[in-house]
Design an enzyme around this catalytic site. Structure first.
Site, short mmCIF file in Angstrom:
data_model
loop_
_atom_site.label_atom_id
_atom_site.label_comp_id
_atom_site.label_asym_id
_atom_site.label_seq_id
_atom_site.Cartn_x
_atom_site.Cartn_y
_atom_site.Cartn_z
N LYS A 111 -14.66 -0.16 -3.95
CA LYS A 111 -15.28 0.11 -3.17
C LYS A 111 -16.75 0.82 -3.58
O LYS A 111 -17.79 0.58 -3.68
CB LYS A 111 -14.84 0.80 -1.79
CG LYS A 111 -14.00 0.15 -0.97
CD LYS A 111 -13.36 1.03 0.22
CE LYS A 111 -12.42 0.57 1.06
NZ LYS A 111 -12.57 1.60 2.73
N HIS A 134 9.92 -26.70 -1.00
CA HIS A 134 9.00 -27.44 -1.79
C HIS A 134 7.66 -27.29 -2.94
O HIS A 134 7.19 -27.90 -2.62
CB HIS A 134 9.02 -28.84 -0.79
CG HIS A 134 10.26 -29.76 -0.26
ND1 HIS A 134 10.69 -30.20 -0.91
CD2 HIS A 134 11.00 -28.74 0.83
CE1 HIS A 134 11.81 -30.40 0.53
NE2 HIS A 134 11.73 -29.50 1.29
N GLU A 148 0.77 -1.37 0.27
CA GLU A 148 -0.16 -0.36 -0.21
C GLU A 148 0.96 1.52 0.13
O GLU A 148 0.25 2.23 -0.62
CB GLU A 148 -1.30 -0.08 1.02
CG GLU A 148 -2.12 -0.66 1.04
CD GLU A 148 -3.11 -0.60 2.34
OE1 GLU A 148 -4.64 -0.71 1.86
OE2 GLU A 148 -3.04 0.41 2.69
#
Length: 444
Positions: A419, A305, A284
Site C-alpha cells: 500500500k 485431475h 494472515e
C-alpha cells in the site's frame, strides 16, 4: 457436533504430537479466553456467539427485508475479511450459482476487491438499468480498492435515484465510532451497522460484515449464530479431546516434520469459496517472522485431475485437511440401462453421494500412501447451523495455532507494505519523499 479424525496422519506424526503440546495449548487457550496475549485487543470474536448484539441482528433482518423489496441486485463492496466470509457462506449455504438461481431474493455481487477497470466497468454496466442497493464494508474506509468501488457505485446510485433516493439504498458496515467511512456515513445519513473495534476483518464473518448480505439472500443468520455458539461450547473446553486442540497440535507437529503447506480439500463445490476465506484466516494470522504453514485449497474430485498429480507425487512438504458433510442434502440415484455401453452397470442402484464418498476414501488412502498426511473434519449437514460451527471451529483453532507458534495471530503488518509503495507511485499526499526515491531509482 464437529468430529476431527487424525487417523490418516498418525504415521507422519511423532508419538508425543499431542501430549508434548498440552502445556502450550493450555496457555494459548487461556490467552484467547482472557484476551491478554499478543493482539489480545482483537479477540472480541472469541465470545461473540454468546454476547452478540441481539437488537442489531433484528435490525439486520429488517434491513434485509428492505433490500429484498427494493432491489434486484445487492452490491457488496469490500476486500479481504470484509467480503470473503459472506461470499464463502453464501456459496456454501445457497449455491456457487446463486445469482443464476435467485428468484425471490436479490442477486449479490462482490466488488471493491480489485483494481481492474474491466471488471469494474462490467459490473457498473450490469446494474445501470437494474434496481440495486449497496452494502459497503470497511472498518476504516481508507482501503483503496473499497473506497474507489464505493465512489463509483455511489455516483451511479445518485445518477439513478438522486441523492435522497440513493441514501435509502446505501448501507454501511464500519467501525462504531471512528474512521473515514463512519464520518462519511454520518454526514450523508446512511444506515449503518458496526463491526466491533475488538474484531479484525478476517474474524468478522459473524458480525454485520458477513451477516447482512446473508440475510438479504434469505439465509437464517440466527441459526448460523446458534451453530457458532454450540461450537464455542465444544472448542473452548480445555483438554486433549478438544477437536480444535487436536487440529492445532497436529498441524503444528506436521510443520515441525517439514510439512509446511496445508491443502484444504473438499468434495463439495459449495465449499470452494470457503477455502478462500480459510486461506486468508490462516495466511494472515500465521505467516509472520519468516514462518508459518502456507495455506492452499482444492476442490475434489475436479482438482484430482489437475493438482492430483502434484499432491500424489510432488514435493513431500504438504498435508491435507479435508472438510466433509456427513449428510448430503439431496439424492441422485444411478440407474444405467443394461448394455447401454456406458460401462457403469456396476453402479446400478448406487447413489451419487455414495460414489463421492468412496472417491474421498480412495483418495485419502492414495495420498497417505504417497506421503501426504490427511486430517479429516466432519460436519453434519450443509445448513446455517453447521456452517456456524465450521466458521467458529477454524477461527478458534487459528487463534490457538498462532499462539502455539509464538506469533501474534491478530495483526497483519506485511499487508501494508504494498500500500505504501502504491500510494507513493500514485502521488498521494504525505508520500512525496518515497515517490521521489522511486523515481530516482527508475532514472538510474
Amino acid at each position: 457436533m464437529l468430529q476431527f479424525d487424525v487417523t490418516h496422519a498418525l504415521p507422519f506424526l511423532p508419538k508425543n504430537w499431542m501430549s508434548s503440546r498440552l502445556d502450550g495449548l493450555t496457555e494459548a487457550c487461556n490467552l484467547l479466553e482472557r484476551g491478554n496475549g499478543l493482539g489480545g485487543q482483537f479477540t472480541g470474536w472469541v465470545k461473540l456467539p454468546e454476547t452478540y448484539d441481539r437488537q442489531e441482528v433484528q435490525r439486520l433482518l429488517q434491513t434485509a427485508q428492505i433490500i429484498r423489496k427494493q432491489s434486484d441486485v445487492l452490491i457488496v463492496i469490500g476486500i479481504g475479511g470484509s467480503y470473503l466470509g459472506s461470499r464463502a457462506l453464501l456459496e456454501l449455504l445457497a449455491s456457487p450459482h446463486y445469482n443464476l438461481l435467485a428468484r425471490k431474493t436479490p442477486q449479490i455481487f462482490f466488488t471493491g476487491n480489485t483494481l481492474s477497470s474491466d471488471a469494474m466497468t462490467e459490473l457498473l454496466d450490469y446494474v445501470r438499468d437494474r434496481d440495486f442497493s449497496i452494502n459497503v464494508v470497511s472498518k476504516s474506509g481508507d482501503t483503496t480498492e473499497t473506497a474507489i468501488a464505493f465512489l463509483l457505485f455511489r455516483q451511479l446510485l445518485e445518477e439513478k435515484y438522486g441523492k435522497d433516493g440513493a441514501r435509502d439504498r446505501i448501507f454501511v458496515t464500519t467501525d462504531r465510532h471512528e474512521g473515514t467511512l463512519r464520518a462519511l456515513a454520518s454526514r450523508a445519513g446512511y444506515a449503518t451497522f458496526s463491526v466491533p473495534a475488538s474484531i479484525g476483518g478476517r474474524y468478522s464473518v459473524l458480525t454485520a460484515a458477513g451477516l447482512l448480505p446473508l440475510a438479504a439472500a434469505g439465509l437464517d443468520i440466527q441459526d448460523l449464530l446458534m451453530g457458532a455458539a454450540d461450537a464455542r461450547k465444544l472448542v473452548s473446553k480445555p483438554g486433549q479431546d478438544n477437536p480444535a486442540w487436536q487440529y492445532a497440535a497436529a498441524r503444528n507437529a506436521l510443520y515441525g516434520e517439514g510439512k509446511n503447506i496445508e491443502v484444504l480439500a473438499c468434495y463439495e463445490p459449495h465449499l470452494r469459496a470457503f477455502g478462500e476465506w480459510w486461506k486468508q484466516l490462516f495466511g494472515e494470522s500465521e505467516g509472520k517472522e519468516g514462518q508459518g504453514v502456507f495455506p492452499a485449497s482444492v476442490e475434489f474430485t475436479a482438482d484430482l485431475h489437475s493438482m492430483g498429480q502434484y499432491i500424489q507425487e510432488g514435493s513431500r512438504n504438504l498435508f491435507e485437511t479435508v472438510v466433509r458433510f456427513n449428510v448430503p442434502q439431496s439424492s441422485c440415484l444411478l440407474d444405467p440401462t443394461p448394455g447401454d455401453g456406458s460401462g457403469l452397470d456396476y453402479l446400478r442402484g448406487r447413489d451419487l453421494r455414495f460414489v463421492n464418498e468412496q472417491a474421498r476414501r480412495g483418495t485419502a488412502l492414495a495420498h497417505t500412501a504417497g506421503g501426504v498426511p490427511n486430517l479429516l473434519l466432519t460436519a453434519g449437514e450443509r445448513t446455517p447451523y453447521w456452517a456456524g460451527q465450521l466458521v467458529y471451529f477454524f477461527e478458534y483453532a487459528c487463534g490457538l495455532s498462532g499462539y502455539l507458534s509464538g506469533v501474534n495471530p491478530f495483526d497483519q503488518p506485511g499487508v501494508e507494505a504494498y500500500k505504501h509503495n502504491m500510494f507513493a507511485l500514485l502521488g498521494k499526499p504525505g508520500y512525496e519523499a518515497q515517490r521521489k526515491a522511486f523515481l530516482d531509482q527508475m532514472e538510474e
